[in-house]
Scaffold this active site. Structure first.
Site, PDB file in Angstrom:
ATOM      1  N   HIS A  20      22.273   7.088  -5.221  1.00 11.09           N
ATOM      2  CA  HIS A  20      21.644   7.970  -6.222  1.00 11.09           C
ATOM      3  C   HIS A  20      22.334   9.342  -6.208  1.00 11.09           C
ATOM      4  O   HIS A  20      22.605   9.919  -7.265  1.00 11.09           O
ATOM      5  CB  HIS A  20      20.154   8.187  -5.903  1.00 11.09           C
ATOM      6  CG  HIS A  20      19.297   6.965  -5.994  1.00 11.09           C
ATOM      7  ND1 HIS A  20      18.490   6.540  -4.967  1.00 11.09           N
ATOM      8  CD2 HIS A  20      19.090   6.074  -7.006  1.00 11.09           C
ATOM      9  CE1 HIS A  20      17.827   5.456  -5.334  1.00 11.09           C
ATOM     10  NE2 HIS A  20      18.180   5.140  -6.572  1.00 11.09           N
ATOM     11  N   LYS A  44       6.146  -0.496  -9.170  1.00  5.98           N
ATOM     12  CA  LYS A  44       6.364  -0.787  -7.750  1.00  5.98           C
ATOM     13  C   LYS A  44       5.256  -0.136  -6.921  1.00  5.98           C
ATOM     14  O   LYS A  44       4.596   0.783  -7.390  1.00  5.98           O
ATOM     15  CB  LYS A  44       7.717  -0.219  -7.312  1.00  5.98           C
ATOM     16  CG  LYS A  44       8.873  -0.804  -8.110  1.00  5.98           C
ATOM     17  CD  LYS A  44      10.173  -0.106  -7.797  1.00  5.98           C
ATOM     18  CE  LYS A  44      11.324  -0.781  -8.533  1.00  5.98           C
ATOM     19  NZ  LYS A  44      12.599  -0.096  -8.333  1.00  5.98           N
ATOM     20  N   ARG A  97      25.662  -0.256 -11.255  1.00  6.17           N
ATOM     21  CA  ARG A  97      26.357  -0.624 -10.029  1.00  6.17           C
ATOM     22  C   ARG A  97      27.131  -1.917 -10.196  1.00  6.17           C
ATOM     23  O   ARG A  97      28.291  -2.004  -9.905  1.00  6.17           O
ATOM     24  CB  ARG A  97      25.350  -0.767  -8.880  1.00  6.17           C
ATOM     25  CG  ARG A  97      24.725   0.540  -8.448  1.00  6.17           C
ATOM     26  CD  ARG A  97      23.446   0.308  -7.705  1.00  6.17           C
ATOM     27  NE  ARG A  97      22.463  -0.341  -8.574  1.00  6.17           N
ATOM     28  CZ  ARG A  97      21.315  -0.834  -8.184  1.00  6.17           C
ATOM     29  NH1 ARG A  97      20.990  -0.787  -6.920  1.00  6.17           N
ATOM     30  NH2 ARG A  97      20.480  -1.381  -9.057  1.00  6.17           N
ATOM     31  N   SER A 134      17.056   0.818  -2.800  1.00  5.03           N
ATOM     32  CA  SER A 134      16.063   1.416  -1.902  1.00  5.03           C
ATOM     33  C   SER A 134      15.335   0.358  -1.077  1.00  5.03           C
ATOM     34  O   SER A 134      14.975   0.601   0.078  1.00  5.03           O
ATOM     35  CB  SER A 134      15.069   2.246  -2.712  1.00  5.03           C
ATOM     36  OG  SER A 134      15.764   3.275  -3.368  1.00  5.03           O
TER      37      SER A 134
HETATM   38  N1  COA Z   1      22.432   3.760  -5.892  1.00  2.00           N
HETATM   39  C1  COA Z   1      21.568   3.113  -5.103  1.00  2.00           C
HETATM   40  N2  COA Z   1      20.506   2.454  -5.575  1.00  2.00           N
HETATM   41  C2  COA Z   1      20.294   2.496  -6.888  1.00  2.00           C
HETATM   42  C3  COA Z   1      21.148   3.164  -7.767  1.00  2.00           C
HETATM   43  C4  COA Z   1      22.272   3.810  -7.215  1.00  2.00           C
HETATM   44  N3  COA Z   1      23.146   4.467  -7.965  1.00  2.00           N
HETATM   45  N4  COA Z   1      20.687   3.008  -9.023  1.00  2.00           N
HETATM   46  C5  COA Z   1      19.585   2.259  -8.921  1.00  2.00           C
HETATM   47  N5  COA Z   1      19.361   1.952  -7.639  1.00  2.00           N
HETATM   48  C6  COA Z   1      18.305   1.099  -7.086  1.00  2.00           C
HETATM   49  C7  COA Z   1      17.004   1.784  -6.947  1.00  2.00           C
HETATM   50  O1  COA Z   1      16.856   2.380  -5.683  1.00  2.00           O
HETATM   51  C8  COA Z   1      16.045   0.656  -7.133  1.00  2.00           C
HETATM   52  O2  COA Z   1      15.910  -0.049  -5.920  1.00  2.00           O
HETATM   53  P1  COA Z   1      14.592  -0.870  -5.614  1.00  2.00           P
HETATM   54  O3  COA Z   1      14.369  -1.813  -6.741  1.00  2.00           O
HETATM   55  O4  COA Z   1      14.935  -1.504  -4.347  1.00  2.00           O
HETATM   56  O5  COA Z   1      13.503   0.151  -5.519  1.00  2.00           O
HETATM   57  C9  COA Z   1      16.737  -0.288  -8.082  1.00  2.00           C
HETATM   58  O6  COA Z   1      18.096   0.026  -7.968  1.00  2.00           O
HETATM   59  C10 COA Z   1      16.289  -0.127  -9.469  1.00  2.00           C
HETATM   60  O7  COA Z   1      16.288   1.231  -9.714  1.00  2.00           O
HETATM   61  P2  COA Z   1      16.144   1.812 -11.104  1.00  2.00           P
HETATM   62  O8  COA Z   1      16.877   0.976 -12.056  1.00  2.00           O
HETATM   63  O9  COA Z   1      16.464   3.244 -11.027  1.00  2.00           O
HETATM   64  O10 COA Z   1      14.676   1.559 -11.439  1.00  2.00           O
HETATM   65  P3  COA Z   1      13.470   2.301 -10.981  1.00  2.00           P
HETATM   66  O11 COA Z   1      12.428   1.304 -10.815  1.00  2.00           O
HETATM   67  O12 COA Z   1      13.730   3.155  -9.794  1.00  2.00           O
HETATM   68  O13 COA Z   1      13.166   3.254 -12.239  1.00  2.00           O
HETATM   69  C11 COA Z   1      12.349   3.818 -14.438  1.00  2.00           C
HETATM   70  C12 COA Z   1      12.951   2.735 -13.531  1.00  2.00           C
HETATM   71  C13 COA Z   1      11.304   4.607 -13.715  1.00  2.00           C
HETATM   72  C14 COA Z   1      13.454   4.744 -14.872  1.00  2.00           C
HETATM   73  C15 COA Z   1      11.780   3.101 -15.677  1.00  2.00           C
HETATM   74  O14 COA Z   1      10.899   2.106 -15.250  1.00  2.00           O
HETATM   75  C16 COA Z   1      11.019   4.062 -16.586  1.00  2.00           C
HETATM   76  O15 COA Z   1      11.623   4.761 -17.357  1.00  2.00           O
HETATM   77  N6  COA Z   1       9.678   4.091 -16.480  1.00  2.00           N
HETATM   78  C17 COA Z   1       8.833   4.955 -17.279  1.00  2.00           C
HETATM   79  C18 COA Z   1       8.018   4.142 -18.286  1.00  2.00           C
HETATM   80  C19 COA Z   1       8.846   3.845 -19.519  1.00  2.00           C
HETATM   81  O16 COA Z   1       9.309   4.724 -20.206  1.00  2.00           O
HETATM   82  N7  COA Z   1       8.996   2.544 -19.790  1.00  2.00           N
HETATM   83  C20 COA Z   1       9.713   2.065 -20.942  1.00  2.00           C
HETATM   84  C21 COA Z   1      11.166   1.883 -20.622  1.00  2.00           C
HETATM   85  S1  COA Z   1      12.048   1.241 -22.017  1.00  2.00           S
END
Ligand code: COA
Length: 166
Positions: A20, A44, A97, A134
């Site tokens: 991140h 989550k 990624r 994560s």
């Molecule tokens: N390096 C390391 N890990 C990374 C990464 C990076 N560059 N990018 C993503 N990840 C990991 C995250 O840690 C996460 O791991 P986990 O699943 O083990 O927890 C996984 O990849 C997915 O992460 P991410 O894609 O960032 O999803 P998220 O669940 O953390 O966040 C939101 C998603 C919050 C941005 C999205 O659900 C959201 O916008 N929610 C708000 C509601 C909304 O608007 N919904 C409609 C969307 S169209």
């Protein structure tokens, strides 16, 4: 006065990892301002609560990029596009990624654009972070293995504490 080019980097950050932080650093070079936005209503069940995740993001950014002045940390609830509008952001930043990230990211980017006409910018982290997420970090920490290459020191300490307490 020229418009501030502000971007939002949203995620659950449970906890923030070096992957991140790699994306945050890249976004900080491209935009005038970057808000790392911790999602509070994620589907989550996070290990760290909202305040802890925010504090860890702040501490990790201060540790890894102490001179970056254009990065802040906030939290948001509800739809990302509503938050982006409130913040007058011109873009959402997401990390790509591996190929398997693409389908979900593509769907989310298109839906967000449909809802609010906001652009999503995809950045690739350094290849050494492509396999990080994560969940994996939490699992390795839980079983007492070394995570120091994957997260900053402040996150490593907090994870260790958390699992000692639990
Ligand atoms: N390096 C390391 N890990 C990374 C990464 C990076 N560059 N990018 C993503 N990840 C990991 C995250 O840690 C996460 O791991 P986990 O699943 O083990 O927890 C996984 O990849 C997915 O992460 P991410 O894609 O960032 O999803 P998220 O669940 O953390 O966040 C939101 C998603 C919050 C941005 C999205 O659900 C959201 O916008 N929610 C708000 C509601 C909304 O608007 N919904 C409609 C969307 S169209």
């Amino acid at each position: 006065m020229p418009k501030t080019r502000k971007a939002i980097y949203p995620g659950t950050f449970d906890p923030i990892t070096n992957g991140h932080l790699d994306i945050i650093g890249r976004a900080g070079e491209l935009f005038d301002e970057v808000i790392v936005a911790v999602a509070t209503n994620s589907s989550k069940s996070p290990l760290f609560n909202e305040m802890e995740r925010m504090e860890l993001c702040k501490a990790a950014i201060a540790e890894v990029m102490p001179s970056a002045k254009n990065i802040s940390v906030d939290s948001f609830e509800g739809l990302l596009v509503d938050y982006a509008r409130e913040q007058k952001a011109i873009a959402i930043v997401r990390g790509l990624r591996v190929l398997s990230d693409f389908e979900y990211e593509f769907q989310m980017a298109l839906m967000n654009r449909k809802l609010e006409d906001i652009t999503t910018v995809f950045l690739m982290p350094n290849e050494k972070y492509t396999y990080l997420n994560s969940t994996i970090i939490r699992e390795i920490a839980k079983y007492g293995s070394d995570i120091s290459g994957f997260v900053p020191e402040c996150v490593r300490k907090e994870l260790e504490e958390k699992f000692k307490k639990n």
